[in-house]
Design a protein around this motif. Structure first.
Motif, PDB file in Angstrom:
ATOM      1  N   ALA A 243      32.397  29.678  -2.105  1.00  0.00           N
ATOM      2  CA  ALA A 243      31.556  30.849  -1.859  1.00  0.00           C
ATOM      3  C   ALA A 243      32.066  32.093  -2.577  1.00  0.00           C
ATOM      4  O   ALA A 243      31.624  33.201  -2.285  1.00  0.00           O
ATOM      5  CB  ALA A 243      31.452  31.105  -0.359  1.00  0.00           C
TER       6      ALA A 243
ATOM      7  N   GLN B  44      28.482  35.202   4.297  1.00  0.00           N
ATOM      8  CA  GLN B  44      28.597  34.141   5.299  1.00  0.00           C
ATOM      9  C   GLN B  44      28.880  34.718   6.686  1.00  0.00           C
ATOM     10  O   GLN B  44      29.417  34.055   7.550  1.00  0.00           O
ATOM     11  CB  GLN B  44      29.674  33.125   4.875  1.00  0.00           C
ATOM     12  CG  GLN B  44      31.080  33.668   4.787  1.00  0.00           C
ATOM     13  CD  GLN B  44      32.012  32.755   4.015  1.00  0.00           C
ATOM     14  OE1 GLN B  44      31.875  32.583   2.815  1.00  0.00           O
ATOM     15  NE2 GLN B  44      32.988  32.173   4.707  1.00  0.00           N
TER      16      GLN B  44
ATOM     17  N   SER C  49      32.376  37.553   0.730  1.00  0.00           N
ATOM     18  CA  SER C  49      32.321  36.760   1.960  1.00  0.00           C
ATOM     19  C   SER C  49      31.401  37.359   3.022  1.00  0.00           C
ATOM     20  O   SER C  49      31.105  36.687   4.014  1.00  0.00           O
ATOM     21  CB  SER C  49      33.721  36.548   2.530  1.00  0.00           C
ATOM     22  OG  SER C  49      34.278  37.750   2.999  1.00  0.00           O
TER      23      SER C  49
ATOM     24  N   LEU D 148      23.440  31.480   0.503  1.00  0.00           N
ATOM     25  CA  LEU D 148      24.424  32.543   0.271  1.00  0.00           C
ATOM     26  C   LEU D 148      23.842  33.622  -0.640  1.00  0.00           C
ATOM     27  O   LEU D 148      24.007  34.816  -0.393  1.00  0.00           O
ATOM     28  CB  LEU D 148      25.707  31.966  -0.326  1.00  0.00           C
ATOM     29  CG  LEU D 148      26.568  31.143   0.624  1.00  0.00           C
ATOM     30  CD1 LEU D 148      27.582  30.311  -0.152  1.00  0.00           C
ATOM     31  CD2 LEU D 148      27.269  32.040   1.631  1.00  0.00           C
TER      32      LEU D 148
ATOM     33  N   PRO E  84      30.849  27.327   3.736  1.00  0.00           N
ATOM     34  CA  PRO E  84      31.308  28.209   2.671  1.00  0.00           C
ATOM     35  C   PRO E  84      32.794  28.529   2.822  1.00  0.00           C
ATOM     36  O   PRO E  84      33.289  28.722   3.938  1.00  0.00           O
ATOM     37  CB  PRO E  84      30.454  29.465   2.855  1.00  0.00           C
ATOM     38  CG  PRO E  84      30.066  29.458   4.293  1.00  0.00           C
ATOM     39  CD  PRO E  84      30.005  28.012   4.713  1.00  0.00           C
TER      40      PRO E  84
END
Length: 149
Positions: free
Chosen positions: A80, A89, A86, A109, A54
């Motif tokens: 991503a 991840q 974020s 995700l 990602p």
């Protein structure tokens, strides 16, 4: 005494905080891959089963550069989204260090649960700390995958 960084302690993604501190665009990539995976599992584009990583960024240019570099290091770059997303991840999420292919990374995700992840992460850290040594790469990947079955 537990201390937290203002903003991050209130749920701000760490990468957003870093970008604010630096005053520069940040792209988040390679955090969701283990060292052994990075060293041994990069393959040319188009290779069946190629692992995807990602890439999150707020700057289109920063994301473009990071995605190109991810590809050059032997992994499929997966967009991503933004830095604010974020957290999906981060450690103990379904996309973190699970060696997923491009078609499986997006659903992983999306499956991340921000409320449950800290408890999952803490249990995993306790388990790994109880072992006499770190397991081999394939066992760590399987452990990470098993957290979300």
């Amino acid at each position: 005494m537990e201390r937290s960084i203002e903003g991050v302690g209130q749920g701000q993604a760490e990468s957003v905080w870093v970008s604010e501190q630096l005053g520069r665009p940040v792209a988040k990539a390679w955090n969701a891959v283990l060292e052994g995976t990075l060293k041994t599992k990069g393959v040319p584009a188009g290779t069946p089963g190629r692992i995807a990583l990602p890439v999150a960024a707020d700057s289109d240019k920063a994301k473009e550069v990071a995605m190109r570099l991810v590809d050059e290091t032997g992994f499929d770059p997966f967009d991503a989204g933004t830095l604010a997303d974020s957290w999906r991840q981060q450690p103990a999420t379904p996309a973190y260090c699970t060696e997923l292919t491009f078609d499986k990374l997006g659903p992983a995700l999306q499956a991340a649960d921000r409320e449950k992840t800290p408890a999952i992460r803490d249990r995993q850290i306790q388990y790994l700390a109880s072992l006499p040594s770190l397991p081999p790469l394939n066992e760590i990947v399987e452990l990470n995958r098993s957290l979300h079955r």
